[in-house]
Scaffold this active site. Structure first.
Site, mmCIF file in Angstrom:
data_model
loop_
_atom_site.group_PDB
_atom_site.id
_atom_site.type_symbol
_atom_site.label_atom_id
_atom_site.label_comp_id
_atom_site.label_asym_id
_atom_site.label_seq_id
_atom_site.Cartn_x
_atom_site.Cartn_y
_atom_site.Cartn_z
ATOM 1 N N VAL A 370 0.839 -1.185 -0.062
ATOM 2 C CA VAL A 370 0.185 -0.137 0.092
ATOM 3 C C VAL A 370 0.727 1.272 0.051
ATOM 4 O O VAL A 370 0.280 2.316 -0.003
ATOM 5 C CB VAL A 370 -1.094 0.271 1.065
ATOM 6 C CG1 VAL A 370 -2.071 -1.156 1.154
ATOM 7 C CG2 VAL A 370 -0.019 0.034 2.658
ATOM 8 N N SER A 689 -15.950 -10.547 14.420
ATOM 9 C CA SER A 689 -17.082 -9.853 13.449
ATOM 10 C C SER A 689 -17.688 -10.559 12.649
ATOM 11 O O SER A 689 -18.665 -10.309 12.058
ATOM 12 C CB SER A 689 -15.834 -8.918 12.548
ATOM 13 O OG SER A 689 -15.193 -9.584 11.926
ATOM 14 N N LYS A 732 -13.030 -4.064 4.594
ATOM 15 C CA LYS A 732 -14.139 -4.887 4.434
ATOM 16 C C LYS A 732 -15.488 -4.208 3.321
ATOM 17 O O LYS A 732 -15.689 -5.010 2.343
ATOM 18 C CB LYS A 732 -15.031 -5.049 5.663
ATOM 19 C CG LYS A 732 -14.299 -5.734 6.667
ATOM 20 C CD LYS A 732 -15.005 -5.962 7.922
ATOM 21 C CE LYS A 732 -14.221 -6.777 9.063
ATOM 22 N NZ LYS A 732 -14.971 -6.793 10.310
#
Length: 784
Positions: A370, A689, A732
């Site tokens: 990134v 989650s 997500k």
């Protein structure tokens, strides 16, 4: 030498049992103390057993053959020594160092090998006192020989030491054992002394050994006196060599060593060293001048002196910080990352207003590719500082950061001092890469050393073990990178300001490929866009079908492959422009690696799309649930961690408690078991989650109603049915967008995280905030 037959007088108190220690090269004699190193596992177990007893006793027997590693009774001499463990020390290599004192002679009757150590049954051997003229005469002769040996050994040990030891002993037998322990006699001769059955026999044997030793030492002295003339010749050569050096100095013809010393002194005078460093360098130079170049210490001292003179104690990079130019550089090198760039500019602004300020250490956290490391290089360019990167991945040894002490062979300074030496200035920008992958073992904790290095209140007097002089690190601009914060020790994390770099959207990747990756790869083959044309449509197709990552590292590899294949005709002599067409992508890059599995075409009850966070960014996962007729309980598969298993159990318990409200027959629970599986079973999965997704999957299964195939969900649940917030929301949502999903159910408390999401993505996805599982079931279960 034939063994002396051993007489076995009656035992004092019958057979005794003690741990048995077999030794190879020496014989332990009574009333003498021996240092012994024990390394064999069975021997160490015997020592541990003896140490655990109250009296700390064991029996020691010498092996007949030293090459036997697991000796039996026939491999040991029959007579040994009962011994007391006086001291014990564990060595770094795992062995044990002992100090044993022999107590009395014993004879081995039986050997027990049944445990993890040897254990021997033995009798104590006693020797009757002999008081007659023969013993007394032989004893006096032995003492006279000991005095003569003491004179011959002068220079090998303190004068009169042997005589003092002999006179401190009480009995003739004590004198025999003491003399035998200091004489250069073989193992077999020592064993013969130990097995002597009378005091007279023992005195006779040691008398022979002393006589032999005196003859050998007398002959050595005679040879030494004959070679005295050669020694004086060597002294004469040394004197002449010193005179020659003096003459060369008068004539200005210094030898290479002297010339080097003069050069060192000149460098030391010109070097702008702090007082402490200058004193150490001067002392080391004086020592170096006294050493001969052939000595090992000479090279060690020379290397150390070179380090002191090469370090930039007071050399800095001159720079003027222009925030406008800094922002321009960051925009040139990186696409988007607006929030991260703003935080960087804020820190640079604080530094510009107060250069002496000690701000927080920036830590860039994000998936691979990134742009964390390249951001550090851009900041260095914006500051006008030299850039150095230190990789910490897999580092276990604290000395890698602090340096090794010079007493060790191959010692060298730590990586931080080495990096500063390479840059040549005391204010570089040093990036500590992969700080989350630091290890820790018996060699120390590198994170503890890193805390001192990064702490502005301590690092102005950082002391490297090799350098051993305070070095000021407060001028160094430190940055760190990590893929995750979970493995970073909390005290170290407290010293850093975290800047998260989330994954890129599809459109951002296309722009990065167009602006940065494609021009860089075209430059690698020495071509430009006028020779090879690759459209945005092709780049978007590569992003969708050949990569699935948070960063752009794999994307750059695919573009590099595309450019190389397209550049092949130019290498073969052709000159026509190459335009990459969509129907040729498979020929150039091979079969598509990923498919846009935006939804399962036919929704099935019990199958729900979830969202997950990984170090490589976000991802979607499918949770599948089936009923097992006549089964019992809950089966969980797919390499689930403890937290995810607990979420599944909590979801099942809640649904059973609310079965009537959810119109689920109780017979479903009584007559069936439940199997929950999360595909990609080879990949470990954990975290809370998935609780919302698992609960929805169970309700869908029990009710026989499918979940909408365009819907994904995330959130932690409680046993009361509350939906709690989770992390990694941006990653997500990006994963859901890549998969073509249109609806996302998420905790209401996570709505604040949507500010990080691009507006274009928000338009494509409907976000449904929830606070309770009933809202999730209402929004998700029921089909299309």
């Amino acid at each position: 030498m034939p063994e002396t037959p051993v007489q076995t007088p009656p035992a004092e108190t019958g057979l005794r049992i003690l741990p048995l220690l077999p030794i190879k090269e020496i014989v332990v004699l009574p009333h003498v103390e021996y240092p012994i190193v024990v390394g064999r596992s069975r021997s160490m177990a015997a020592v541990e057993t003896a140490l655990s007893s109250e009296d700390k006793l064991l029996i020691v027997f010498t092996q007949r053959d030293s090459s036997v590693d697991l000796p039996g009774q026939d491999d040991l001499h029959p007579v040994g020594t009962r011994s007391l463990i006086r001291r014990m020390e564990r060595l770094p290599n795992g062995a044990i160092s002992l100090s044993l004192r022999g107590l009395d002679r014993v004879i081995l009757r039986d050997l027990d090998k049944g445990q993890n150590f040897l254990q021997g049954k033995f009798d104590v051997l006693t020797m009757a006192e002999e008081r007659n003229s023969q013993v007394e005469a032989l004893h006096r002769e032995v003492l006279e020989q000991a005095s003569e040996l003491d004179k011959l050994m002068e220079g090998n040990w303190p004068k009169g030491m042997l005589s003092q030891i002999i006179h401190a002993q009480a009995s003739p037998l004590d004198h025999v054992y003491t003399l035998c322990s200091v004489l250069k006699v073989s193992k077999e001769q020592q064993q013969e002394i130990l097995e002597a059955t009378t005091v007279f026999d023992a005195l006779r044997l040691v008398h022979e050994y002393l006589n032999h030793e005196i003859q050998v030492l007398s002959l050595q002295k005679e040879i030494a006196s004959q070679t005295a003339q050669n020694i004086t010749k060597d002294q004469r050569r040394h004197l002449l060599r010193r005179q020659m050096e003096q003459i060369q100095k008068e004539l200005g013809e210094s030898n290479p060593q002297q010339a080097e010393m003069e050069e060192w002194r000149e460098q030391l005078e010109q070097a702008d060293l702090p007082d402490a460093a200058a004193d150490v360098a001067q002392r080391e130079l004086d020592r170096l001048e006294r050493l001969p170049p052939e000595a090992q210490e000479y090279q060690l001292a020379r290397t150390y002196l070179e380090l002191i003179l090469d370090l930039p104690w007071n050399r800095s990079t001159e720079h003027t910080l222009d925030l406008t130019e800094a922002r321009k550089i960051l925009d040139e090198d990186h696409f988007d990352l607006k929030e991260v760039k703003d935080r960087i500019i804020e820190n640079l602004a604080m530094y510009k207003l107060n250069p002496k300020s000690r701000g927080a250490i920036l830590c860039f956290v994000g998936g691979p590719g990134v742009g964390k490391t390249s951001l550090g290089a851009s900041i260095a360019r914006a500051l006008g500082r030299k850039f150095e990167r230190i990789s910490l991945g897999g580092l276990h040894d604290e000395a890698e950061l602090r340096g090794h002490r010079r007493t060790y062979i191959g010692a060298m300074p730590g990586r931080v001092i080495q990096a500063i030496k390479r840059t040549g200035v005391n204010n570089p920008l040093i990036m500590l890469d992969e700080v989350d992958k630091l290890g820790r073992d018996y060699r120390g904790d590198p994170s503890a050393a890193l805390m001192e290095i990064l702490d502005p209140s301590q690092n102005d007097k950082f002391r490297d073990n090799y350098l051993d002089i305070d070095f000021d690190l407060s001028n160094v601009f430190f940055l760190t990178t990590a893929n995750t914060l979970d493995t970073i020790p909390r005290p170290l994390l407290d010293r850093m300001e975290v800047l998260r770099l989330s994954g890129y959207t599809e459109e951002e990747k296309v722009q990065i490929a167009k602006r940065y990756l494609l021009p860089r790869q075209l430059k690698e083959v020495n071509l430009d866009e006028n020779r090879i044309a690759i459209s945005d449509e092709i780049l978007r197709h590569v992003v969708r079908r050949y990569t699935r990552e948070a960063g752009v590292r794999e994307l750059e590899r695919q573009i590099a492959r595309l450019v190389r294949k397209s550049a092949l005709p130019f290498a073969e002599g052709k000159h026509e422009k190459v335009t990459v067409e969509l129907d040729r992508i498979i020929d150039l890059l091979g079969s598509e690696r990923f498919f846009i599995e935006n939804m399962r075409k036919v929704p099935v009850p019990g199958v729900v799309t979830g969202l997950a966070w990984t170090e490589a960014g976000g991802d979607i996962l499918f949770i599948e649930t089936v009923l097992i007729p006549e089964g019992k309980g809950l089966i969980l598969t797919g390499q689930l961690g403890d937290v995810m298993k607990e979420s599944a159990q909590a979801a099942q318990s809640y649904i059973r408690s609310q079965a009537e409200k959810l119109n689920i027959p109780t017979s479903v629970f009584k007559d069936n078991g439940v199997h929950i599986h999360i595909p990609a079973g080879a990949i470990p999965k954990d975290g809370p989650s998935a609780g919302v997704t698992i609960a929805t999957s169970l309700v869908s299964l029990f009710c026989g109603k499918p979940v909408r195939s365009d819907t994904a969900m995330t959130g932690e649940i409680t046993l009361a049915g509350l939906v709690m917030p989770v992390g990694g929301i941006k990653e997500k949502i990006l994963a859901a967008h890549r998969a073509g999903l249109k609806r996302i159910i998420l905790p209401n408390d996570n709505l604040k995280d949507l500010t990080e999401i691009d507006d274009a993505i928000k338009k494509d996805i409907e976000f449904i905030p929830v606070t309770h599982l009933n809202e999730v079931f209402e929004a998700g279960v029921g089909g299309e």
